[in-house]
Every structure is written in C-alpha cells, then in structure tokens.
Motif scaffolding. Structure first.
Motif, PDB file in Angstrom:
ATOM      1  N   SER A 136      44.717  41.099  53.546  1.00  0.00           N
ATOM      2  CA  SER A 136      44.395  42.788  52.736  1.00  0.00           C
ATOM      3  C   SER A 136      42.686  42.484  52.860  1.00  0.00           C
ATOM      4  O   SER A 136      42.331  43.784  52.965  1.00  0.00           O
ATOM      5  CB  SER A 136      44.982  42.867  51.431  1.00  0.00           C
ATOM      6  OG  SER A 136      44.232  41.869  50.413  1.00  0.00           O
ATOM      7  N   LEU A 137      42.196  41.425  52.844  1.00  0.00           N
ATOM      8  CA  LEU A 137      40.807  41.392  53.176  1.00  0.00           C
ATOM      9  C   LEU A 137      40.336  41.423  54.421  1.00  0.00           C
ATOM     10  O   LEU A 137      38.869  41.751  54.774  1.00  0.00           O
ATOM     11  CB  LEU A 137      40.189  40.293  52.383  1.00  0.00           C
ATOM     12  CG  LEU A 137      40.551  40.206  50.731  1.00  0.00           C
ATOM     13  CD1 LEU A 137      39.820  38.794  50.391  1.00  0.00           C
ATOM     14  CD2 LEU A 137      39.445  41.290  50.183  1.00  0.00           C
ATOM     15  N   GLY A 138      41.268  42.018  55.327  1.00  0.00           N
ATOM     16  CA  GLY A 138      40.842  42.141  56.848  1.00  0.00           C
ATOM     17  C   GLY A 138      40.907  41.046  57.622  1.00  0.00           C
ATOM     18  O   GLY A 138      40.251  41.197  58.833  1.00  0.00           O
ATOM     19  N   HIS A 139      41.660  39.816  57.262  1.00  0.00           N
ATOM     20  CA  HIS A 139      41.593  38.687  58.176  1.00  0.00           C
ATOM     21  C   HIS A 139      43.039  38.195  58.505  1.00  0.00           C
ATOM     22  O   HIS A 139      43.714  38.727  57.981  1.00  0.00           O
ATOM     23  CB  HIS A 139      40.977  37.527  57.196  1.00  0.00           C
ATOM     24  CG  HIS A 139      39.382  37.703  56.740  1.00  0.00           C
ATOM     25  ND1 HIS A 139      38.369  37.602  57.706  1.00  0.00           N
ATOM     26  CD2 HIS A 139      38.949  38.230  55.503  1.00  0.00           C
ATOM     27  CE1 HIS A 139      37.195  37.941  57.045  1.00  0.00           C
ATOM     28  NE2 HIS A 139      37.755  38.395  55.696  1.00  0.00           N
ATOM     29  N   GLN A 140      42.919  37.430  59.775  1.00  0.00           N
ATOM     30  CA  GLN A 140      44.034  37.249  60.276  1.00  0.00           C
ATOM     31  C   GLN A 140      44.680  35.618  59.867  1.00  0.00           C
ATOM     32  O   GLN A 140      43.949  34.721  59.729  1.00  0.00           O
ATOM     33  CB  GLN A 140      43.859  36.975  61.814  1.00  0.00           C
ATOM     34  CG  GLN A 140      45.067  36.797  62.656  1.00  0.00           C
ATOM     35  CD  GLN A 140      44.834  37.043  64.295  1.00  0.00           C
ATOM     36  OE1 GLN A 140      44.058  37.610  64.446  1.00  0.00           O
ATOM     37  NE2 GLN A 140      45.582  36.004  64.795  1.00  0.00           N
ATOM     38  N   ASN A 168      44.877  29.715  40.626  1.00  0.00           N
ATOM     39  CA  ASN A 168      45.774  30.440  41.486  1.00  0.00           C
ATOM     40  C   ASN A 168      45.768  32.029  41.236  1.00  0.00           C
ATOM     41  O   ASN A 168      45.373  32.486  40.263  1.00  0.00           O
ATOM     42  CB  ASN A 168      47.402  30.074  41.230  1.00  0.00           C
ATOM     43  CG  ASN A 168      47.577  28.702  41.660  1.00  0.00           C
ATOM     44  OD1 ASN A 168      47.029  28.032  42.423  1.00  0.00           O
ATOM     45  ND2 ASN A 168      48.683  27.920  41.001  1.00  0.00           N
ATOM     46  N   GLY A 169      46.161  32.650  42.118  1.00  0.00           N
ATOM     47  CA  GLY A 169      46.030  34.377  41.900  1.00  0.00           C
ATOM     48  C   GLY A 169      47.503  34.764  41.586  1.00  0.00           C
ATOM     49  O   GLY A 169      48.390  34.266  42.030  1.00  0.00           O
ATOM     50  N   SER A 204      41.539  40.389  34.900  1.00  0.00           N
ATOM     51  CA  SER A 204      39.980  40.010  35.299  1.00  0.00           C
ATOM     52  C   SER A 204      39.734  38.687  35.542  1.00  0.00           C
ATOM     53  O   SER A 204      38.985  38.274  36.190  1.00  0.00           O
ATOM     54  CB  SER A 204      39.337  40.186  33.683  1.00  0.00           C
ATOM     55  OG  SER A 204      39.562  41.425  33.315  1.00  0.00           O
ATOM     56  N   ASN A 205      40.799  37.661  35.271  1.00  0.00           N
ATOM     57  CA  ASN A 205      40.616  36.260  35.685  1.00  0.00           C
ATOM     58  C   ASN A 205      41.534  35.774  36.708  1.00  0.00           C
ATOM     59  O   ASN A 205      41.220  34.633  37.202  1.00  0.00           O
ATOM     60  CB  ASN A 205      40.691  35.498  34.298  1.00  0.00           C
ATOM     61  CG  ASN A 205      39.816  35.828  33.298  1.00  0.00           C
ATOM     62  OD1 ASN A 205      38.667  35.259  33.621  1.00  0.00           O
ATOM     63  ND2 ASN A 205      39.956  36.677  32.394  1.00  0.00           N
ATOM     64  N   PHE A 206      42.659  36.214  36.857  1.00  0.00           N
ATOM     65  CA  PHE A 206      43.576  35.554  37.635  1.00  0.00           C
ATOM     66  C   PHE A 206      44.363  36.513  38.906  1.00  0.00           C
ATOM     67  O   PHE A 206      45.387  35.972  39.205  1.00  0.00           O
ATOM     68  CB  PHE A 206      44.758  34.854  36.920  1.00  0.00           C
ATOM     69  CG  PHE A 206      44.121  33.728  35.959  1.00  0.00           C
ATOM     70  CD1 PHE A 206      43.680  32.431  36.395  1.00  0.00           C
ATOM     71  CD2 PHE A 206      43.809  34.149  34.508  1.00  0.00           C
ATOM     72  CE1 PHE A 206      43.245  31.695  35.440  1.00  0.00           C
ATOM     73  CE2 PHE A 206      43.376  33.130  33.632  1.00  0.00           C
ATOM     74  CZ  PHE A 206      42.943  32.139  34.135  1.00  0.00           C
ATOM     75  N   SER A 207      44.088  37.664  39.028  1.00  0.00           N
ATOM     76  CA  SER A 207      44.312  38.374  39.952  1.00  0.00           C
ATOM     77  C   SER A 207      44.300  37.861  41.433  1.00  0.00           C
ATOM     78  O   SER A 207      43.729  36.999  41.722  1.00  0.00           O
ATOM     79  CB  SER A 207      43.695  39.809  39.907  1.00  0.00           C
ATOM     80  OG  SER A 207      42.557  39.699  40.580  1.00  0.00           O
ATOM     81  N   VAL A 208      45.317  38.177  42.238  1.00  0.00           N
ATOM     82  CA  VAL A 208      45.380  37.593  43.643  1.00  0.00           C
ATOM     83  C   VAL A 208      44.171  37.885  44.300  1.00  0.00           C
ATOM     84  O   VAL A 208      43.510  37.375  45.113  1.00  0.00           O
ATOM     85  CB  VAL A 208      46.844  38.084  44.270  1.00  0.00           C
ATOM     86  CG1 VAL A 208      46.889  39.303  44.759  1.00  0.00           C
ATOM     87  CG2 VAL A 208      46.787  36.996  45.428  1.00  0.00           C
ATOM     88  N   ARG A 217      41.158  38.582  43.080  1.00  0.00           N
ATOM     89  CA  ARG A 217      40.121  37.821  42.710  1.00  0.00           C
ATOM     90  C   ARG A 217      40.120  36.289  43.577  1.00  0.00           C
ATOM     91  O   ARG A 217      39.042  35.921  43.967  1.00  0.00           O
ATOM     92  CB  ARG A 217      40.107  37.484  41.212  1.00  0.00           C
ATOM     93  CG  ARG A 217      38.902  36.770  40.822  1.00  0.00           C
ATOM     94  CD  ARG A 217      38.885  36.630  39.129  1.00  0.00           C
ATOM     95  NE  ARG A 217      37.979  35.890  38.680  1.00  0.00           N
ATOM     96  CZ  ARG A 217      36.836  36.217  38.207  1.00  0.00           C
ATOM     97  NH1 ARG A 217      36.445  37.496  38.229  1.00  0.00           N
ATOM     98  NH2 ARG A 217      35.838  35.478  37.740  1.00  0.00           N
ATOM     99  N   ALA A 218      41.299  35.868  43.376  1.00  0.00           N
ATOM    100  CA  ALA A 218      41.453  34.536  44.018  1.00  0.00           C
ATOM    101  C   ALA A 218      41.331  34.398  45.436  1.00  0.00           C
ATOM    102  O   ALA A 218      40.584  33.697  45.994  1.00  0.00           O
ATOM    103  CB  ALA A 218      42.953  33.866  43.707  1.00  0.00           C
TER     104      ALA A 218
END
Length: 389
Positions: A33-37, A184-185, A369-373, A375-376
């Motif tokens: 989702s961040l644009g990487h393969q 872990n996210g 705020s602390n453990f979302s995927v 953020r991880a």
C-alpha cells in the motif's frame, strides 16, 4: 520503489500456525500500500487441502505476490526444497530479504543466498530465541543453534524485535545485527467493535445479554498458562460468569482443563469452541466482557491488541510482551501469575460497572495511534531504507 522478498515457512491463510501469520501478511500488504513491490516465498504447509492454493505457482493476494511451494517429509520443522531452490535462484532480483523462521530448516538457504549476492537480510525472531522457547527441547535447540541458527542470526544485517521485552530477553546472545524494534501492526479498518454481530453471537451460543463472559482466544498450549484459570474461577464461583475458550488443542491442554473444571464442578460454566476465521472474531471480542491471557510467555500478544480494538477490556500476565505498554497507558490490567491477584481483580470487575462507550472509543484510538498496520509498515519501510543506504 523497493523490491522486497519476505521468506517465511508458513503464510496466510494458514491461520493454524498462530499470530505471526497474520502480522506478517498484514505487514506485506501494508508495504504494498506504500507503493513497494513485495513477493513472498513460503510453503503450502497447513494449506494442502485448500483448492485456491496451487503449489509452486505465484498468486496475487491483496497486492502481494505469493508462491506456496510444496513441502516434503523431513525431521524437524517444515521442509520445502522448491522454496530453497527459488530463493537461491532469484534472490539477486530483490533489494532486501526479510526472513521469519527461527528453528526452520528452510531459513539457512535464504541466508546463504543473500550473503552470496550481497543482499541485506533481516531476521524477525518472533519470540523464538526468548527464554520460554529455550526451555522447550533445550538440548535439541542448543545443538541446532550451534550448528546452523547462530550463523543465520550472526550474519543478519538487522534483527527485528517486536518489543523492548523481546530485545532485552535476547541480549545475552550478543547478536551483532542492527536492532530494529517495531511492534506488530493491526488492520484497524478490520478490527472494530461490532455490537450487532456481538448480540447475534450471544444469541447463537445461548448466552443471555447480561451474562458476564470471560474470553480466551488462541491455541490451547502450556505456554498460554491457562492452567491458572480453573483455581481462579473456582474462587469466584459465587458470582455469575461463563468462560469461553476459542482455539484448537495443541498439546493436550484442553483435556487437562476439562478434567480440572470437572473436578471443581465448574464444567457447566465453561465452553470450548473451535478456532474460527479472523472475520468472525470482531463480533466475539465485542460480545465478551473481558479477555484473559495468563501466559507464561508471549512474544507480543496480537490477540490483546485485537481485543482492545474491538472494545473488549483485557487482563494479562506480566509475561506478555505488550504488558508494559498496556500498563503504562492504563489500557487494561497487568498481573503477575499469582492466582489470588487474579481472583481479587476479577471479583472487583464482576462487582463493578467499568465499561462505557467512552472507554471503548479510547481503546480504539490508542490501538490506532500505536499499533496500526499503517504505522508498523511505515516504520519497517524506514528501517529498510536505512539499511540500504
């Protein structure tokens, strides 16, 4: 755009193998989702009868290209010659390799291949080198560590720990790789309170709306410390409650619990249900009044964060990896594995009204705020980029 290879012996949807399957698959999807393969090499262990999984052929799962290689019979761990051959042939196509699989024979091939082509590799320990793990099959693990696993971790570019507790527990090994501490996210879009589903689940299971339900989700295993619960619950038998266990028996723990609850004449207040798919769990967490996890050791504790995200309060032992964060943020109750401490706290909670909509919202906000995927995944990506500089 980075090309990342995740190398893990089992992968989603092989849920029977526990929490790392979910956390690794969510991390991979988050990186996409961040644009990487992202490509995953794994085995078809636990998925042999899944018609959607064709061995040795890549499929795209939520943006992640996954190849499930066939397994073969072998002594100790999961054996997959095709998986090992693929990493040796294709590792040079990737910028970085992320390996999950301590004590797994497949991991050595990935470490060797990465070194041969000067590709940085990260190893996620996932609790496998923590004290509890060493206490199980100690002699066998010591031999294997000296023979192979020590070489794998000593040559890693970085070591990934899911929390400060795991990092501290592994200090004695003097691992030279750069330490990366990233929890872990959790997919917080998925893990949400589900009051409508909760009501339906209670009705389906025959529980009253006002019945106090204690919940434990996860494999039934000695490590989970569930043997603490029968004597604790016996001390509060004068109060109204029901205890729900959801998960498959891993080592005979279920039979031991059944015998103990029967001896204490509490069998009619306990329900054992089989493991279910993640999509069913939001309603179950939302239906219960408190989630209990008296583990002897837990590297992280995904289920604790899942419960909180769904608005279910938690009571955990101080040996769960996430316990410091829970305690500091006052997001639940952290206790030593002392039966009377658990008795006193459960009695207090059963006799008080401690849950409000405001508290449920606060749980969700804290998890986000602390453990979302998101953020991880972002934190892991930053670590990858730092290693590649």
């Amino acid at each position: 755009m980075l090309k990342i290879l995740h190398y893990i012996p089992v992968y989603a949807p092989a849920w029977k193998f526990g929490g790392p399957i979910l956390s690794v698959s969510q991390l991979c999807e988050g990186l996409v989702s961040l644009g990487h393969q992202v490509e995953v090499f794994t085995s078809n262990a636990g998925l042999e009868n899944n018609p959607q999984i064709i061995p040795n052929r890549p499929i795209v799962n939520n943006g992640v290209t996954v190849t499930y290689f066939s397994t073969t019979v072998g002594v100790g761990g999961i054996h997959s010659p095709g998986m090992e051959k693929a990493v040796q042939e294709r590792v040079k196509e990737f910028d970085l390799v992320h390996i999950t699989g301590i004590w797994q024979p497949t991991s050595y091939a990935a470490c060797q291949a990465a070194i041969a082509f000067n590709i940085p590799y990260i190893i996620s320990l996932r609790g496998a080198l923590c004290p509890y793990s060493w206490s199980q099959k100690t002699f066998k693990k010591a031999l294997y560590y000296l023979w192979r696993e020590r070489w794998n971790v000593k040559n890693a570019t970085a070591i990934h720990y899911t929390g400060q507790q795991e990092f501290e527990e592994c200090r004695w090994l003097n691992l030279p790789g750069k330490p990366i501490i990233i929890p872990n996210g959790l997919d917080t879009d998925f893990w949400q309170p589900n009051p409508y589903g909760a009501k339906g689940w209670r009705q389906k299971q025959g529980f009253k709306e006002d019945e106090f339900l204690l919940l434990n989700i996860g494999r039934l295993h000695h490590k989970k410390g569930l043997d603490l619960l029968p004597p604790v619950l016996e001390k509060i038998r004068d109060l109204e409650w029901k205890m729900i266990f959801i998960g498959d028996d891993d080592d005979g723990t279920k039979d031991k619990l059944l015998r103990e609850f029967k001896f204490l004449n509490l069998l009619d207040r306990v329900r054992f249900l089989p493991k279910c798919e993640p999509k069913e769990l939001c309603a179950i967490y939302s239906a219960c009044n408190i989630f209990v996890l008296p583990s002897r050791h837990e590297n992280f504790g995904n289920v604790v964060i899942e419960a909180l995200a769904c608005g279910c309060p938690v009571m955990i032992s101080d040996r769960v990896g996430i316990h410091r964060e829970i305690q500091e943020a006052k997001m639940g109750w952290t206790l030593e594995r002392n039966a009377m401490d658990w008795v006193d706290k459960l009695r207090e909670l059963l006799l008080s009204s401690y849950l409000s909509q405001e508290i449920v919202m606060r749980y969700g906000e804290w998890v986000e705020s602390n453990f979302s995927v998101r953020r991880a995944s972002h934190a892991m990506l930053c670590s990858y980029e730092t290693l590649l500089k």
